[in-house]
Design a protein around this motif. Structure first.
Motif, PDB file in Angstrom:
ATOM      1  N   SER A  13       1.547  -2.958 -11.010  1.00  0.00           N
ATOM      2  CA  SER A  13       0.864  -2.145 -10.016  1.00  0.00           C
ATOM      3  C   SER A  13       1.228  -2.668  -8.626  1.00  0.00           C
ATOM      4  CB  SER A  13      -0.652  -2.238 -10.205  1.00  0.00           C
ATOM      5  OG  SER A  13      -1.291  -1.980  -8.970  1.00  0.00           O
ATOM      6  N   PRO A  14       1.789  -1.793  -7.760  1.00  0.00           N
ATOM      7  CA  PRO A  14       2.191  -2.265  -6.425  1.00  0.00           C
ATOM      8  C   PRO A  14       1.013  -2.837  -5.641  1.00  0.00           C
ATOM      9  CG  PRO A  14       3.130  -0.112  -6.878  1.00  0.00           C
ATOM     10  CD  PRO A  14       2.175  -0.395  -8.001  1.00  0.00           C
ATOM     11  N   ALA A  16       0.974   4.117  -2.834  1.00  0.00           N
ATOM     12  CA  ALA A  16       0.726   5.523  -2.538  1.00  0.00           C
ATOM     13  C   ALA A  16       1.876   6.388  -3.042  1.00  0.00           C
ATOM     14  CB  ALA A  16       0.533   5.713  -1.029  1.00  0.00           C
ATOM     15  N   VAL A  17       3.108   5.916  -2.822  1.00  0.00           N
ATOM     16  CA  VAL A  17       4.260   6.715  -3.266  1.00  0.00           C
ATOM     17  C   VAL A  17       4.269   6.828  -4.785  1.00  0.00           C
ATOM     18  CG1 VAL A  17       6.777   6.734  -3.429  1.00  0.00           C
ATOM     19  CG2 VAL A  17       5.675   6.212  -1.245  1.00  0.00           C
ATOM     20  N   VAL A  18       4.016   5.697  -5.472  1.00  0.00           N
ATOM     21  CA  VAL A  18       4.104   5.705  -6.933  1.00  0.00           C
ATOM     22  C   VAL A  18       2.975   6.530  -7.548  1.00  0.00           C
ATOM     23  CG1 VAL A  18       3.883   4.245  -8.976  1.00  0.00           C
ATOM     24  CG2 VAL A  18       5.385   3.554  -7.110  1.00  0.00           C
ATOM     25  N   LYS A  19       1.748   6.392  -6.999  1.00  0.00           N
ATOM     26  CA  LYS A  19       0.592   7.023  -7.649  1.00  0.00           C
ATOM     27  C   LYS A  19       0.306   8.432  -7.142  1.00  0.00           C
ATOM     28  CE  LYS A  19      -0.630   3.489 -10.157  1.00  0.00           C
ATOM     29  NZ  LYS A  19      -0.313   3.434 -11.558  1.00  0.00           N
ATOM     30  N   LEU A  20       0.639   8.725  -5.882  1.00  0.00           N
ATOM     31  CA  LEU A  20       0.131   9.957  -5.285  1.00  0.00           C
ATOM     32  C   LEU A  20       1.193  11.024  -5.035  1.00  0.00           C
ATOM     33  CD1 LEU A  20      -2.291   8.336  -2.653  1.00  0.00           C
ATOM     34  CD2 LEU A  20      -2.790   9.026  -5.001  1.00  0.00           C
ATOM     35  N   ILE A  36       0.844  -1.206   0.000  1.00  0.00           N
ATOM     36  CA  ILE A  36       0.000   0.000   0.000  1.00  0.00           C
ATOM     37  C   ILE A  36       0.875   1.251   0.000  1.00  0.00           C
ATOM     38  CG2 ILE A  36      -1.654   1.333   1.372  1.00  0.00           C
ATOM     39  CD1 ILE A  36      -2.821  -1.383   2.299  1.00  0.00           C
ATOM     40  N   VAL A  37       1.932   1.232   0.824  1.00  0.00           N
ATOM     41  CA  VAL A  37       2.827   2.394   0.873  1.00  0.00           C
ATOM     42  C   VAL A  37       3.461   2.621  -0.500  1.00  0.00           C
ATOM     43  CG1 VAL A  37       5.001   3.244   1.833  1.00  0.00           C
ATOM     44  CG2 VAL A  37       3.278   2.230   3.341  1.00  0.00           C
TER      45      VAL A  37
END
Lengths: 359, 307
Positions: free
Chosen positions: A305-306, A225-229, A221-222
């Motif tokens: 996708s992570p 979040a880092v990759v997408k947000l 999840i982390v």
């Protein structure tokens, strides 16, 4: 955000439902086709080997997902697979194909075992576990980080280099486990000294699965979040998608790429540390279980996708878990599971040709 | 191994013998991959093809009693895998590196599955050609008992070198590998040439696998290949896409792999695994030392490896 460009974007007509449906179909079609081809191919292989395909598929479903025990086995395997999937998916964000996660995993496990044992006499588990995880991540991150660095500085092909590094890592691992770090009590199977029982990772509440799975999901999840947000993630994707543009807008492409490779290696190293702390209690040949190679398939199937890595890892974990049931009930060699995963991988890559077809 | 009469001289002799034995599969795989890459494709799945070749060669030799039939079977299986990779990668949006990794997994899984019943029985070995008959020392005789596949591989390397440089097909293959646009301008079908080149590469990898399982001490086991298929792909870069240099590359890296067992035979077991890692370290060092190969090194322009 009141720039003219944003205004134009807002005023653009919404996508018609039909168009949107077609987009969804385009995304699902390759996966559905790959699934169908895999089922047909593996059924044919099983039938040729003289088994009833329906019975085999039934056992795979039962052995992987049939009851609480099967789910426990499946999720236990999924824990390292989530992390090795990330080990491939993260460098892929920067356009790098890394296939040597196996080596980072075993060295991460070795580092965790080597550090955890002396610490276990000095500190409580709650202190030792994070340090073991850190040791695994640093070792794995360094190992694959070197591969990324070689790619950026010496233009060494990262796919080949990572696999060579993996073989070197396994040789180093064997050497250390059989000499310096060997527990004299381990006779047939050279192993490091085992951790005390109360230093083994406990099960998560309500589940009969160790905390490694929770760690894997949180890390996924982390990473997502880092990759997408975050701006960092955007920079990474630009660097991977179009390095020339990235350099043009002043992004540190080399640093981003090496960082993504190191992050992937850290995920694999963490997988090794978790396997040592939760399952084996020591570093030995059981760590070399092919999780690193399965991670390649998982990352490709999740389209890097992570977050997508998590369900695919559970699916692959379930198929792997059913291997022992297939062997016990039907006498089907456990390599048949590798064949199933291999067929799925070939079908998946081949069916990429169906994506975004202009008809 | 009788090295007592020779003392430490037994080590270089054993390494020479090992260089030829271990170098044979490396030579065959890298030779085939050179042709595939000259056409502009990279097949990373040769590790799987190598294992399939080793398994089928052993099975057919066991059933027929003739190792040469086993080698033919291995080549045929290699062609099937090569055609599969070549044809699938000709579809749009199918990446050759990814397909190679997928076929590596599928091929090794299939080889382990089908090879399960082959672990116990022993198939007839390939008869070696004894060049050491002049010596009375068994160690010398053993080192110079050259397997025929090595000699065949050397001959094929020169034949491929000649064919690439001096025949119509060779020239067209190189055009396809260097520039797809130029190939189309000449009216050539890049896909056709690439599929054929990948099939040739597969056949060679299959024969390389046969040399793993049929050359003394022949046996089939799941640990038979330890990444030789992938190492050979890296060796193509070292060989600068020159088939003749594949011979040198095979011998050099075969020799590096033979150091560890040779020392072990002498009773020197310290650092066994570290010595076993030597060929990988050497291959990696080589890739680092060479840096990015350019067109002046014979690197095909269409190769995704070099982009």
């Amino acid at each position: 955000m009141n720039t003219p460009a944003a205004a134009v974007f807002v005023e653009a007509p919404p996508t018609p439902p039909a168009e949107r449906l077609r987009g969804l179909g385009d995304a699902l079609l390759p996966a559905a086709a790959a699934l169908l081809i895999t089922v047909l191919l593996f059924s044919a292989a099983v039938a040729l080997a003289g088994f009833n395909p329906l019975e085999v598929w039934g056992l795979i479903l039962m052995g992987g997902f049939g009851d609480a025990f099967a789910w426990q086995n499946t999720l236990q395997r999924a824990a390292p697979l989530v992390l090795t999937g990330l080990a491939v998916a993260l460098p892929a964000q920067a356009g790098r194909v890394i296939i040597g996660a196996e080596g980072a995993l075993v060295l991460g496990g070795l580092a965790a075992a080597a550090l955890g044992l002396p610490l276990s006499t000095q500190a409580p588990p709650a202190v030792v576990w994070p340090l073991m995880a850190l040791a695994g991540m640093l070792t794995g991150g360094l190992w694959i980080g070197i591969v990324g660095w070689l790619r950026e500085k010496r233009e060494v092909n990262e796919t080949i280099a990572s696999l060579l590094m993996s073989f070197i890592a396994i040789a180093l691992f064997n050497q250390m486990v059989e000499t310096v770090l060997r527990d004299p009590a381990s006779l047939n199977k050279p192993s490091t000294r085992p951790l005390p029982d109360n230093y083994l990772l406990p099960a998560m509440p309500g589940l009969d699965v160790h905390w490694g799975l929770g760690v894997g999901v949180v890390v996924a999840i982390v990473c997502w979040a880092v990759v997408k947000l975050t701006p960092l993630g955007l920079a990474l994707r630009v660097a991977g998608g179009n390095p020339r543009t990235a350099l043009g807008v002043g992004l540190p492409v080399a640093g981003l790429t090496i960082g993504a490779c190191a992050a992937g290696g850290a995920a694999a190293g963490l997988a090794g540390a978790v396997e040592v702390a939760a399952v084996h209690g020591a570093a030995n040949a059981s760590l070399i279980a092919g999780y690193g190679y399965s991670g390649i398939l998982i990352a490709f199937a999740a389209r890097f996708s992570p977050l997508g890595v998590v369900p695919v890892a559970i699916l692959v974990g379930g198929i792997a878990a059913s291997g022992s049931l297939l062997q016990r009930r039907l006498g089907l060699p456990d390599a048949s599971v590798t064949v199933l995963l291999g067929f799925a991988f070939v079908a998946l890559i081949g069916c990429e040709t169906l994506r975004n077809r202009k008809t | 191994m009788d090295t007592t009469t020779l003392g430490w001289w037994g080590v270089p002799l054993a390494i020479l013998g090992g260089a030829i034995r271990v170098g044979t599969p490396l030579l065959w795989v890298s030779l085939g991959e050179t042709v595939t890459e000259k056409a502009g494709r990279i097949n990373l799945g040769l590790e799987g093809t190598l294992l399939m070749g080793a398994m089928s060669a052993y099975a057919v030799a066991l059933l027929s009693g003739n190792p040469w039939l086993g080698i033919l079977a291995a080549a045929a299986v290699g062609i099937v895998f090569g055609l599969l990779h070549g044809a699938l990668c000709s579809l749009t949006r199918v990446n050759d590196t990814a397909m190679g990794i997928a076929l590596m997994l599928a091929g090794s899984g299939l080889a382990f599955w089908l090879g399960k019943p082959l672990i116990q029985p022993s198939a007839p070995d390939l008869r070696s050609i004894d060049l050491g008959g002049w010596s009375s020392l068994p160690a010398v005789q053993q080192a110079l008992a050259i397997n025929p596949l090595f000699i065949l591989g050397v001959a094929l390397a020169f034949a491929v070198y000649w064919a690439l440089g001096h025949t119509r097909v060779g020239l067209r293959l190189r055009v396809v590998g260097d520039s797809e646009n130029a190939a189309r301008a000449f009216g050539l079908s890049p896909s056709g040439y690439r599929i054929a080149a990948t099939a040739f590469g597969g056949a060679c990898a299959g024969v390389g696998g046969a040399s793993l399982s049929l050359v003394y001490p022949g046996a089939w086991s799941e640990a038979l290949s330890s990444g030789q298929g992938v190492m050979a792909v890296a060796l193509v870069i070292f060989a600068r896409w020159d088939p003749r240099r594949c011979i040198l590359a095979g011998l050099l890296f075969g020799g590096a792999s033979a150091i560890s067992p040779a020392l072990q035979a002498m009773g020197y077991t310290q650092g066994y695994y570290l010595f076993a890692a030597l060929p990988y370290v050497l291959t990696l060092a080589l890739l680092i030392g060479l840096g990015k190969p350019g067109p002046s090194h014979g690197a095909p322009g269409e190769l995704s490896l070099n982009r």
